[in-house]
Design a protein around this motif. Structure first.
Motif, PDB file in Angstrom:
ATOM      1  N   SER A  54      11.075 -12.289  -4.865  1.00 38.27           N
ATOM      2  CA  SER A  54      12.455 -12.735  -4.671  1.00 38.27           C
ATOM      3  C   SER A  54      12.599 -13.612  -3.434  1.00 38.27           C
ATOM      4  O   SER A  54      13.468 -14.483  -3.374  1.00 38.27           O
ATOM      5  CB  SER A  54      13.388 -11.531  -4.557  1.00 38.27           C
ATOM      6  OG  SER A  54      13.061 -10.739  -3.423  1.00 38.27           O
ATOM      7  N   ALA A  55      11.728 -13.421  -2.430  1.00 35.58           N
ATOM      8  CA  ALA A  55      11.861 -14.170  -1.174  1.00 35.58           C
ATOM      9  C   ALA A  55      11.170 -15.522  -1.218  1.00 35.58           C
ATOM     10  O   ALA A  55      11.609 -16.460  -0.548  1.00 35.58           O
ATOM     11  CB  ALA A  55      11.296 -13.349  -0.021  1.00 35.58           C
ATOM     12  N   ILE A  56      10.091 -15.654  -2.008  1.00 36.73           N
ATOM     13  CA  ILE A  56       9.265 -16.863  -1.933  1.00 36.73           C
ATOM     14  C   ILE A  56       9.164 -17.601  -3.254  1.00 36.73           C
ATOM     15  O   ILE A  56       9.243 -18.839  -3.273  1.00 36.73           O
ATOM     16  CB  ILE A  56       7.840 -16.503  -1.433  1.00 36.73           C
ATOM     17  CG1 ILE A  56       7.909 -15.859  -0.051  1.00 36.73           C
ATOM     18  CG2 ILE A  56       6.958 -17.739  -1.405  1.00 36.73           C
ATOM     19  CD1 ILE A  56       6.572 -15.386   0.467  1.00 36.73           C
ATOM     20  N   SER A  57       9.003 -16.903  -4.356  1.00 39.36           N
ATOM     21  CA  SER A  57       8.709 -17.565  -5.632  1.00 39.36           C
ATOM     22  C   SER A  57       9.846 -18.457  -6.077  1.00 39.36           C
ATOM     23  O   SER A  57      11.012 -18.250  -5.739  1.00 39.36           O
ATOM     24  CB  SER A  57       8.417 -16.514  -6.714  1.00 39.36           C
ATOM     25  OG  SER A  57       7.290 -15.748  -6.352  1.00 39.36           O
ATOM     26  N   SER A  58       9.491 -19.484  -6.853  1.00 38.61           N
ATOM     27  CA  SER A  58      10.481 -20.426  -7.363  1.00 38.61           C
ATOM     28  C   SER A  58      11.383 -19.736  -8.373  1.00 38.61           C
ATOM     29  O   SER A  58      11.022 -18.744  -9.009  1.00 38.61           O
ATOM     30  CB  SER A  58       9.785 -21.611  -8.021  1.00 38.61           C
ATOM     31  OG  SER A  58       8.872 -22.213  -7.133  1.00 38.61           O
ATOM     32  N   VAL A  59      12.565 -20.296  -8.516  1.00 40.68           N
ATOM     33  CA  VAL A  59      13.510 -19.780  -9.498  1.00 40.68           C
ATOM     34  C   VAL A  59      13.115 -20.296 -10.871  1.00 40.68           C
ATOM     35  O   VAL A  59      13.022 -21.497 -11.093  1.00 40.68           O
ATOM     36  CB  VAL A  59      14.949 -20.218  -9.158  1.00 40.68           C
ATOM     37  CG1 VAL A  59      15.923 -19.715 -10.207  1.00 40.68           C
ATOM     38  CG2 VAL A  59      15.333 -19.722  -7.781  1.00 40.68           C
ATOM     39  N   GLY A  60      12.891 -19.366 -11.819  1.00 39.03           N
ATOM     40  CA  GLY A  60      12.482 -19.790 -13.156  1.00 39.03           C
ATOM     41  C   GLY A  60      11.191 -20.571 -13.092  1.00 39.03           C
ATOM     42  O   GLY A  60      10.218 -20.141 -12.486  1.00 39.03           O
TER      43      GLY A  60
ATOM     44  N   VAL B 167       0.870  -1.175   0.000  1.00 36.85           N
ATOM     45  CA  VAL B 167       0.000   0.000   0.000  1.00 36.85           C
ATOM     46  C   VAL B 167       0.905   1.222   0.000  1.00 36.85           C
ATOM     47  O   VAL B 167       1.617   1.483   0.977  1.00 36.85           O
ATOM     48  CB  VAL B 167      -0.932   0.008   1.226  1.00 36.85           C
ATOM     49  CG1 VAL B 167      -1.750   1.296   1.254  1.00 36.85           C
ATOM     50  CG2 VAL B 167      -1.848  -1.209   1.221  1.00 36.85           C
ATOM     51  N   GLY B 168       0.911   1.942  -1.103  1.00 36.46           N
ATOM     52  CA  GLY B 168       1.793   3.109  -1.211  1.00 36.46           C
ATOM     53  C   GLY B 168       3.175   2.773  -1.726  1.00 36.46           C
ATOM     54  O   GLY B 168       3.937   3.669  -2.064  1.00 36.46           O
ATOM     55  N   GLU B 169       3.535   1.508  -1.754  1.00 36.33           N
ATOM     56  CA  GLU B 169       4.815   1.087  -2.314  1.00 36.33           C
ATOM     57  C   GLU B 169       4.655  -0.291  -2.907  1.00 36.33           C
ATOM     58  O   GLU B 169       3.804  -1.084  -2.480  1.00 36.33           O
ATOM     59  CB  GLU B 169       5.903   1.087  -1.242  1.00 36.33           C
ATOM     60  CG  GLU B 169       5.610   0.185  -0.049  1.00 36.33           C
ATOM     61  CD  GLU B 169       6.746   0.186   0.966  1.00 36.33           C
ATOM     62  OE1 GLU B 169       7.902   0.335   0.542  1.00 36.33           O
ATOM     63  OE2 GLU B 169       6.455   0.043   2.164  1.00 36.33           O
ATOM     64  N   ASP B 170       5.442  -0.560  -3.925  1.00 32.41           N
ATOM     65  CA  ASP B 170       5.362  -1.833  -4.630  1.00 32.41           C
ATOM     66  C   ASP B 170       6.236  -2.860  -3.920  1.00 32.41           C
ATOM     67  O   ASP B 170       7.468  -2.795  -3.973  1.00 32.41           O
ATOM     68  CB  ASP B 170       5.825  -1.647  -6.082  1.00 32.41           C
ATOM     69  CG  ASP B 170       5.666  -2.931  -6.891  1.00 32.41           C
ATOM     70  OD1 ASP B 170       5.091  -3.903  -6.348  1.00 32.41           O
ATOM     71  OD2 ASP B 170       6.114  -2.962  -8.058  1.00 32.41           O
ATOM     72  N   LEU B 171       5.581  -3.815  -3.237  1.00 31.43           N
ATOM     73  CA  LEU B 171       6.307  -4.861  -2.528  1.00 31.43           C
ATOM     74  C   LEU B 171       6.339  -6.171  -3.298  1.00 31.43           C
ATOM     75  O   LEU B 171       6.840  -7.181  -2.780  1.00 31.43           O
ATOM     76  CB  LEU B 171       5.670  -5.096  -1.151  1.00 31.43           C
ATOM     77  CG  LEU B 171       5.671  -3.894  -0.193  1.00 31.43           C
ATOM     78  CD1 LEU B 171       4.967  -4.265   1.100  1.00 31.43           C
ATOM     79  CD2 LEU B 171       7.096  -3.436   0.084  1.00 31.43           C
ATOM     80  N   ASP B 172       5.811  -6.166  -4.526  1.00 31.53           N
ATOM     81  CA  ASP B 172       5.822  -7.395  -5.317  1.00 31.53           C
ATOM     82  C   ASP B 172       7.227  -7.979  -5.467  1.00 31.53           C
ATOM     83  O   ASP B 172       7.419  -9.190  -5.255  1.00 31.53           O
ATOM     84  CB  ASP B 172       5.214  -7.151  -6.701  1.00 31.53           C
ATOM     85  CG  ASP B 172       3.734  -6.795  -6.645  1.00 31.53           C
ATOM     86  OD1 ASP B 172       3.131  -6.977  -5.563  1.00 31.53           O
ATOM     87  OD2 ASP B 172       3.200  -6.341  -7.674  1.00 31.53           O
ATOM     88  N   PRO B 173       8.233  -7.159  -5.819  1.00 30.85           N
ATOM     89  CA  PRO B 173       9.581  -7.741  -5.990  1.00 30.85           C
ATOM     90  C   PRO B 173      10.115  -8.366  -4.709  1.00 30.85           C
ATOM     91  O   PRO B 173      10.855  -9.358  -4.766  1.00 30.85           O
ATOM     92  CB  PRO B 173      10.431  -6.535  -6.424  1.00 30.85           C
ATOM     93  CG  PRO B 173       9.453  -5.567  -7.009  1.00 30.85           C
ATOM     94  CD  PRO B 173       8.202  -5.737  -6.194  1.00 30.85           C
ATOM     95  N   LEU B 174       9.734  -7.811  -3.548  1.00 32.31           N
ATOM     96  CA  LEU B 174      10.227  -8.332  -2.273  1.00 32.31           C
ATOM     97  C   LEU B 174       9.753  -9.770  -2.069  1.00 32.31           C
ATOM     98  O   LEU B 174      10.553 -10.670  -1.779  1.00 32.31           O
ATOM     99  CB  LEU B 174       9.744  -7.450  -1.123  1.00 32.31           C
ATOM    100  CG  LEU B 174      10.043  -7.969   0.289  1.00 32.31           C
ATOM    101  CD1 LEU B 174      11.541  -7.991   0.531  1.00 32.31           C
ATOM    102  CD2 LEU B 174       9.331  -7.116   1.331  1.00 32.31           C
ATOM    103  N   PHE B 175       8.436 -10.015  -2.250  1.00 32.83           N
ATOM    104  CA  PHE B 175       7.904 -11.361  -2.008  1.00 32.83           C
ATOM    105  C   PHE B 175       8.248 -12.310  -3.150  1.00 32.83           C
ATOM    106  O   PHE B 175       8.424 -13.515  -2.931  1.00 32.83           O
ATOM    107  CB  PHE B 175       6.393 -11.294  -1.790  1.00 32.83           C
ATOM    108  CG  PHE B 175       6.025 -10.613  -0.511  1.00 32.83           C
ATOM    109  CD1 PHE B 175       6.178 -11.264   0.702  1.00 32.83           C
ATOM    110  CD2 PHE B 175       5.546  -9.313  -0.503  1.00 32.83           C
ATOM    111  CE1 PHE B 175       5.860 -10.637   1.887  1.00 32.83           C
ATOM    112  CE2 PHE B 175       5.227  -8.682   0.686  1.00 32.83           C
ATOM    113  CZ  PHE B 175       5.391  -9.337   1.888  1.00 32.83           C
TER     114      PHE B 175
END
Length: 506
Positions: free
Chosen positions: A466-472, A456-464
């Motif tokens: 890079s922290a959780i999503s699978s590689v490739g 909210v007010g900032e884009d945190l998509d890259p944070l989660f």
């Protein structure tokens, strides 16, 4: 293809227990094939190698086993216990650490012998709950660690007098202080061997030829005909237990291929047969619970208990030529009227050092989850492979980083659904491993897509991401779910109704 009942009558109809619960009575073995059980027990002196030196320990092994069996018949030891008596002198290394309690995980090698053929089985992960250590100065004899658990099955390939005898023993001993914290070090691995060369079998089983008529069980001194006959390669049971073998899926495929190759002269006109769903379809309910590993976060999140509504046998294909049955069922998750698993809190170490706490919800999207069950019916055990495929979306909220709330908004989720595939392997006779009807463990991996809508007010998509999503596209997040037995609508007063919540296994 779909055929009518006249075509279906040309060949025998095989119905698998796991997939077709409503017609399972067609598969109940006859009374003549059920052997009497015996509670077998033996106490063996062992020598255990502790850091302070060798220690003597009496080990009592107990299990329920049949008195007799046929060649190739799968035997599953029941009510297994391994009680290890440790003398006070063996406990000094733990009391020196100010330990108050001691628990253990035992692994026992069991030697299975018939005639000249011997094969070792490994009874692993037998767990003994914590027991108090006797205070110094008290006139105590030590402690008894009572380890229990499920063990693999065994099948003997040759007729004769078979023996099941305990051999080497390993113990992983865990000690804790009075306030419940682990000592330093917290664990000690101890290897034990029988103190002498005397053979002390846990049980003796009369194994009869499966192709011959039933014969009375010989007495202790009676000779057993055919004791030196061989059936199968030396050192290996002729019929392994596919329900508990990690290569069960390969064995199922091999059995199917072998059967197909032997049917060159068969008329395939009446097989495969698709059974009309109204003949076999029914509904059921159950629970499942487990854990999902987030590889990047070096942690695991608890899942469930998830309530599931099941429609059994929506499609049922019997192939008498290939001796297989393929069943398709459907599953819907439900929590407070929504198609999802219950919310669960998970704490991880983001990037290896920053504690992150979040509430996670797995939401079911798209069509119902599909359960596909493949059973081979030309073997006495009826090996079975089940695959559960669900489309899920992962949503996060109530996020805290190092204890500080992080407002991710109401729509922080994976940018698209992902596929979770879980597999289980079992057998129907006797029931072992995973079966749709009786439950058990399902395992698999999932690829977690990138996140969107976070912040909210900032884009945190890259944070989660890079922290959780699978590689490739790598599916590297491991999941293990334990399903309880089904409560089937056609048997509402059965022992599994109402459905029970299972204890998840890591």
């Amino acid at each position: 293809m779909t055929v009518d009942a006249r075509a279906a009558s040309r060949r025998p109809l095989h119905l698998a227990v796991g997939g077709a619960l409503v017609v399972a009575t067609a598969l109940i073995p006859s009374v003549e094939s059920v052997a009497a059980d015996q509670t077998s027990e033996v106490t063996i002196p062992y020598t255990c190698q502790f850091p302070s030196g060798p220690e003597e320990a009496d080990v009592a092994v107990k299990a329920v086993l049949p008195v007799s069996a046929r060649t190739g018949e799968t035997i599953r030891p029941g009510d297994v216990s391994v009680d290890v008596s440790l003398a006070r002198s063996a406990l000094t290394q733990f009391t020196a650490l100010e330990a108050s309690t001691l628990s253990a995980v035992a692994g026992l090698t069991v030697r299975n012998t018939v005639g000249e053929h011997t094969a070792d089985a490994s009874w692993q992960q037998l767990e003994a709950p914590a027991v108090p250590l006797p205070p110094e100065g008290e006139d105590e004899d030590g402690v008894v660690l009572a380890a229990t658990g499920d063990v693999p099955t065994v099948a003997f390939g040759s007729p004769g007098r078979a023996t099941i005898a305990p051999a080497a023993l390993s113990l992983v001993l865990a000690s804790f202080t009075e306030d419940g914290t682990p000592t330093t070090p917290s664990e000690l691995t101890v290897v034990c061997e029988p103190a002498d060369d005397e053979e002390r079998p846990l049980a003796r089983i009369s194994v009869r030829d499966s192709t011959g008529p039933a014969t009375p069980t010989p007495g202790p001194e009676d000779p057993v005909p055919g004791e030196d006959d061989a059936a199968g390669p030396p050192g290996k049971p002729a019929r392994p237990a596919p329900g508990l073998d990690p290569d069960a899926h390969r064995r199922i495929d091999d059995l199917t291929e072998a059967r197909l190759e032997a049917l060159d002269d068969e008329d395939p006109g009446s097989c495969p047969i698709e059974i009309p769903p109204e003949w076999v379809m029914t509904t059921a309910e159950t629970y499942a619970a487990g854990y999902a590993n987030a590889v990047k976060l070096d942690g695991a999140a608890a899942l469930g208990p998830a309530f599931m509504k099941v429609v059994l046998n929506k499609r049922y294909i019997n192939d008498s030529c290939a001796s297989t049955v393929d069943v398709t069922s459907e599953v819907e998750f439900e929590y407070e009227g929504k198609r999802q698993l219950p919310p669960t809190k998970a704490t991880f170490l983001s990037y290896g050092f920053m504690p992150t706490t979040a509430t996670m919800v797995l939401e079911q999207v798209g069509p119902p989850a599909v359960v596909q069950t493949h059973t081979v019916t030309n073997t006495p055990t009826y090996p079975e492979e089940s695959t559960v495929t669900a489309q899920l979306s992962l949503r996060l909220y109530d996020v805290k980083v190092n204890g500080v709330p992080l407002d991710v908004g109401p729509n922080c989720r994976t940018e698209r659904p992902f596929e979770q595939v879980l597999k289980g392997y079992g057998q129907s006779y006797p029931p072992a491993g995973y079966l749709v009807a009786t439950g058990g463990n399902l395992t698999g991996y999932a690829h977690i897509p990138p996140f969107k809508g976070c912040g909210v007010g900032e884009d945190l998509d890259p944070l989660f991401t890079s922290a959780i999503s699978s590689v490739g596209k790598k599916a590297d997040n491991y999941t293990k779910m334990t399903q309880a037995p089904l409560c089937v609508a056609t048997n509402p007063d059965g022992p599994d109704c109402p459905p029970k919540v299972p204890k998840p296994e890591r």
